[in-house]
Every structure is written in structure tokens, then in C-alpha cells.
Design a protein around this motif. Structure first.
Motif, mmCIF file in Angstrom:
data_model
loop_
_atom_site.group_PDB
_atom_site.id
_atom_site.type_symbol
_atom_site.label_atom_id
_atom_site.label_comp_id
_atom_site.label_asym_id
_atom_site.label_seq_id
_atom_site.Cartn_x
_atom_site.Cartn_y
_atom_site.Cartn_z
ATOM 1 N N ASN A 37 4.263 1.103 0.787
ATOM 2 C CA ASN A 37 3.073 1.261 1.621
ATOM 3 C C ASN A 37 2.020 0.185 1.400
ATOM 4 O OD1 ASN A 37 4.039 3.557 2.875
ATOM 5 N ND2 ASN A 37 3.077 4.950 1.415
ATOM 6 N N TYR A 38 1.962 -0.354 0.172
ATOM 7 C CA TYR A 38 0.881 -1.278 -0.172
ATOM 8 C C TYR A 38 1.376 -2.678 -0.542
ATOM 9 C CZ TYR A 38 -1.925 2.936 -0.191
ATOM 10 O OH TYR A 38 -2.541 4.097 0.187
ATOM 11 N N ASN A 41 3.004 -3.588 -6.562
ATOM 12 C CA ASN A 41 3.179 -2.521 -7.520
ATOM 13 C C ASN A 41 1.806 -1.962 -7.895
ATOM 14 O OD1 ASN A 41 5.998 -2.833 -7.650
ATOM 15 N ND2 ASN A 41 5.813 -4.404 -9.234
ATOM 16 N N TYR A 42 1.795 -0.744 -8.405
ATOM 17 C CA TYR A 42 0.513 -0.138 -8.760
ATOM 18 C C TYR A 42 -0.216 -0.964 -9.808
ATOM 19 C CZ TYR A 42 -2.939 3.334 -10.103
ATOM 20 O OH TYR A 42 -4.122 3.980 -10.358
ATOM 21 N N GLU A 43 0.538 -1.567 -10.735
ATOM 22 C CA GLU A 43 -0.098 -2.385 -11.785
ATOM 23 C C GLU A 43 -0.781 -3.617 -11.185
ATOM 24 O OE1 GLU A 43 2.759 0.339 -13.355
ATOM 25 O OE2 GLU A 43 2.998 -1.244 -11.825
ATOM 26 N N GLU A 44 -0.130 -4.240 -10.208
ATOM 27 C CA GLU A 44 -0.732 -5.402 -9.548
ATOM 28 C C GLU A 44 -1.928 -4.988 -8.693
ATOM 29 O OE1 GLU A 44 2.442 -6.805 -11.476
ATOM 30 O OE2 GLU A 44 2.696 -5.272 -9.915
ATOM 31 N N TYR A 45 -1.857 -3.815 -8.108
ATOM 32 C CA TYR A 45 -3.000 -3.283 -7.354
ATOM 33 C C TYR A 45 -4.211 -3.125 -8.269
ATOM 34 C CZ TYR A 45 -5.856 0.702 -5.831
ATOM 35 O OH TYR A 45 -6.891 1.553 -5.560
ATOM 36 N N GLN A 46 -3.999 -2.536 -9.442
ATOM 37 C CA GLN A 46 -5.102 -2.376 -10.392
ATOM 38 C C GLN A 46 -5.636 -3.733 -10.828
ATOM 39 O OE1 GLN A 46 -2.941 0.167 -13.255
ATOM 40 N NE2 GLN A 46 -4.505 1.727 -12.885
ATOM 41 N N TRP A 47 -4.707 -4.667 -11.084
ATOM 42 C CA TRP A 47 -5.133 -6.009 -11.495
ATOM 43 C C TRP A 47 -5.964 -6.673 -10.410
ATOM 44 C CZ3 TRP A 47 -4.099 -10.646 -9.097
ATOM 45 C CH2 TRP A 47 -4.470 -11.804 -9.800
ATOM 46 N N ARG A 79 -3.185 -1.423 2.836
ATOM 47 C CA ARG A 79 -2.404 -0.600 3.761
ATOM 48 C C ARG A 79 -2.444 -1.190 5.165
ATOM 49 N NH1 ARG A 79 1.460 1.189 5.479
ATOM 50 N NH2 ARG A 79 1.902 3.339 6.082
ATOM 51 N N PHE A 80 -3.597 -1.738 5.553
ATOM 52 C CA PHE A 80 -3.688 -2.374 6.863
ATOM 53 C C PHE A 80 -2.864 -3.655 6.895
ATOM 54 C CE2 PHE A 80 -5.720 -5.616 9.552
ATOM 55 C CZ PHE A 80 -5.483 -5.038 10.782
ATOM 56 N N PHE A 81 -2.945 -4.489 5.851
ATOM 57 C CA PHE A 81 -2.133 -5.707 5.810
ATOM 58 C C PHE A 81 -0.653 -5.358 5.948
ATOM 59 C CE2 PHE A 81 -5.453 -7.804 2.813
ATOM 60 C CZ PHE A 81 -6.298 -8.025 3.884
ATOM 61 N N ALA A 82 -0.226 -4.309 5.267
ATOM 62 C CA ALA A 82 1.190 -3.948 5.237
ATOM 63 C C ALA A 82 1.678 -3.406 6.574
ATOM 64 C CB ALA A 82 1.454 -2.927 4.128
ATOM 65 N N SER A 83 0.823 -2.691 7.286
ATOM 66 C CA SER A 83 1.273 -2.002 8.502
ATOM 67 C C SER A 83 0.761 -2.632 9.786
ATOM 68 C CB SER A 83 0.828 -0.535 8.463
ATOM 69 O OG SER A 83 -0.585 -0.437 8.544
#
Length: 350
Positions: A37-38, A41-47, A79-83
Motif C-alpha cells: 500500500n505504501y 517497508n515500515y522501517e523505511e517509512y519511519q526513517w 498512499r497517494f503516490f502508490a495509488s
């Protein structure tokens, strides 16, 4: 009275669900679903949240009576970039309205695009690894990048609408990209309207100016980028022969074509990762200046995915860019470029 208290409790539960920022974040999502969806990875999102947290665009602004956190804004933008769809964001990231979503995209693209030079940079002093990686693809020596352009479709702008109409009669931004052998973007030019020819974007680029300034060094070591037949043949830009005759010329064309697939694949992966840039996501409904920042931000995120080992989506299409034959060569560059190409063929492909 009891009924009133019950209704009040329900109302407070509703507010806690949709207005408590901490509970809106996607941290408890299945990791595979999160990446789907994003795109990170969640770790890269946090970073990423920590990396851009202190940017001035993230002032504490009230949205619907509450302050949206950096984490929520980044999640909404990703989420917008992805979809490519506001509806997906409104549906998946609960409690954020479409206007808030649009402001989140603007804030995140401003923050990421301002840091683009940390992730996208081109040098005329490449490492031996870059050249050897390119050579390993199909034997093309001393290559430091592959160049091409792609179109990102946009809504018809309110000003100068006609210059954004491309040869397919659609409004777009024509984006030039140079990639390395890992399909990382080392240079991105995202500012020209769709009617601009690929060769014109190249002729006005800072990279070409760098090549011309450094031409004595480049000539001595045969250092160049490679492109398709839509570009002029120059000492620093190798293009295929129109009508190869000898086996050496055929080997050169084959090597060049197989090597420059890197840039075609890079654009294909970029648009598959970030559907907002692809026709399947529809036209981007922003002004051209904002679209250009979105494009640059997605290229940064693409490089982060490669650097962090995040695999591309499974549905990457086979993309073949259509060459633009209507280019205008500088005669001195063209003649010298043909000499360099002839020497290259005689030295490496005979």
C-alpha cells in the motif's frame, strides 16, 4: 438520561477512532500489506518521517480541529503516490479529508524534493564499479549512465495549456532521466511541458553543460552516456547507428540497445511503484509546478527503495519508449561524436 450517556459514549468512541492521530497510523498493518500500500517497508517509512520531520513545511497546523502529525501526512502522501487516487487514501487512512490529503501531499513533496540532491546526483568522476557494472550488461565500455524521457500525464493547465500537449495529443510533463546500472536515477529533469522534444531537454540540461566543460577529460578516456536514436550523437552521448553494415557495427548496436534497457526498465518500475505517475492512476490533478515536485519526490523514493533493497512490484510492464526523431544536432558536436563512435566501434567491437 441513561440513553443520553450511552449516545455520548458512542460519540466519544467515534471521536477516538477518527480523531486520535496515534490510532490512525499504519504501524499495526501486516508488513507485506504495508509495503503493497505504501511502497516502503515500515522501517523505511519511519526513517523517512524522521528524515523530513524538521522541514519548515511541517508547521503545527490545525486540520479539522486537530494537528496532523508528520507520520500521518507522510502515510497519506505515500498512499497517494502508490495509488494515484485520493479515494484510496480517504478510504485507507481514516480520519483525513480530501482537502487535508491534498495539503499533506503538498507538504511531503515540498520536503522530499528539497532534499533530492541527497539521493539524486550525477558525477563525471564515476567509480570503476559503475563502469564495470554497465560493461557487464552487454560489453559497452566506459558508460556512466543511460538517458531517456518519459511523459507523465496531467490535467489541462489553466495557463499556457497548448504547450503541454504532447505528440499523442494529451497534456503531460516530459521528464528526462539518467540512470546507473542499478536503475537508480542519477539525474532527473522534471520541468518541461509535453510538447518539448527529448533532444531539446538534453540540449538545455546542466548535465550536458558539465560534459562540455569537462570534454578534454572525457575525450581522453571515452566517457559517455548512451541514449536512443531520438538524441544527437555527441562525444559524450553514444546513440545507435541508423543502418549498421559490418558485424562490428551490429555488435555495437546490440550492446548499446541491451545496455540502455536500464533506463526503460527504471521508468517502468518507477511508474509501477508510484501509480500516480502512470496512466492507470489517471492524470495528475495538480498545477504543473506541483506535478514536477511530485515526480521528483517519487524518483527520490524510487532510489531509496533500491538503496534499501525493497523489490519492485510484481506487475512491472515491459515499457519501450518511443524515440523522438525530430532532433537538431550541433554540427561540431555531431561530427566529433561520430568520430568518437567510430573509434569506439573499431577499438571494442571489431
Amino acid at each position: 438520561m441513561a440513553v443520553f450517556l450511552f449516545d455520548l459514549n458512542d460519540h466519544m468512541a467515534y471521536r477516538n477512532r477518527y480523531h486520535n492521530v496515534d490510532r490512525l497510523l499504519p504501524g499495526e498493518m501486516n508488513r507485506s500489506d504495508f509495503r503493497k500500500n505504501y511502497r516502503l517497508n515500515y522501517e523505511e517509512y519511519q526513517w523517512l518521517c524522521d528524515y523530513i520531520r524538521n522541514d519548515e513545511v511541517f508547521e503545527r497546523r490545525q486540520e479539522n480541529g486537530r494537528v496532523l502529525s508528520v507520520e500521518l501526512k507522510v502515510a497519506a502522501a505515500l498512499r497517494f503516490f502508490a495509488s494515484g487516487s485520493f479515494q484510496n487514501v480517504v478510504g485507507d487512512v481514516a480520519g483525513i479529508s480530501q482537502p487535508s490529503q491534498s495539503r499533506a501531499v503538498a507538504a511531503v513533496t515540498d520536503a522530499i524534493s528539497r532534499k533530492a540532491s541527497d539521493f539524486i546526483n550525477f558525477t563525471l568522476e564515476p567509480t570503476a564499479t559503475i563502469k564495470s557494472n554497465f560493461a557487464a550488461i552487454a560489453g559497452m565500455p566506459n558508460t556512466i549512465g543511460c538517458i531517456d524521457c518519459t511523459h507523465v500525464y496531467i490535467r489541462a493547465p489553466r495557463e499556457n495549456e497548448n504547450i503541454y500537449v504532447n505528440r499523442k495529443n494529451r497534456h503531460s510533463i516530459n521528464v528526462q532521466g539518467i540512470v546507473d546500472s542499478k536503475m537508480r536515477f542519477v539525474n532527473v529533469v522534471a520541468k518541461w511541458p509535453g510538447s518539448s522534444h527529448d533532444s531539446y531537454i538534453w540540449e538545455t540540461s546542466n548535465v550536458l553543460n558539465d560534459f562540455r566543460i569537462g570534454s578534454p577529460i572525457i575525450f581522453s578516456i571515452f566517457l559517455f552516456a548512451i541514449g536512443d536514436s531520438g538524441y544527437p550523437t555527441q562525444p559524450w552521448l553514444m546513440t545507435p547507428l541508423t543502418n549498421p553494415q559490418s558485424p562490428a557495427e551490429q555488435r555495437f548496436n546490440s550492446s548499446l540497445t541491451r545496455t540502455r534497457v536500464c533506463v526503460e526498465r527504471a521508468f517502468g518500475i518507477l511508474k509501477s511503484r508510484f501509480r500516480c505517475l502512470d496512466m492507470t492512476g489517471g492524470s495528475l490533478c495538480y498545477e504543473p509546478s506541483r506535478v514536477c515536485k511530485i515526480i521528483l519526490s517519487c524518483c527520490v523514493l524510487h532510489n531509496i527503495c533500491i538503496d534499501r533493497g525493497i523489490p519492485p512490484p510484481n506487475d512491472v510492464p515491459h515499457v519501450v519508449q518511443q524515440p523522438d526523431e525530430d532532433h537538431h544536432d550541433r554540427v561540431d558536436d555531431m561530427q566529433t561524436g561520430q568520430e568518437v563512435r567510430r573509434n569506439l566501434i573499431n577499438t571494442w567491437f571489431n
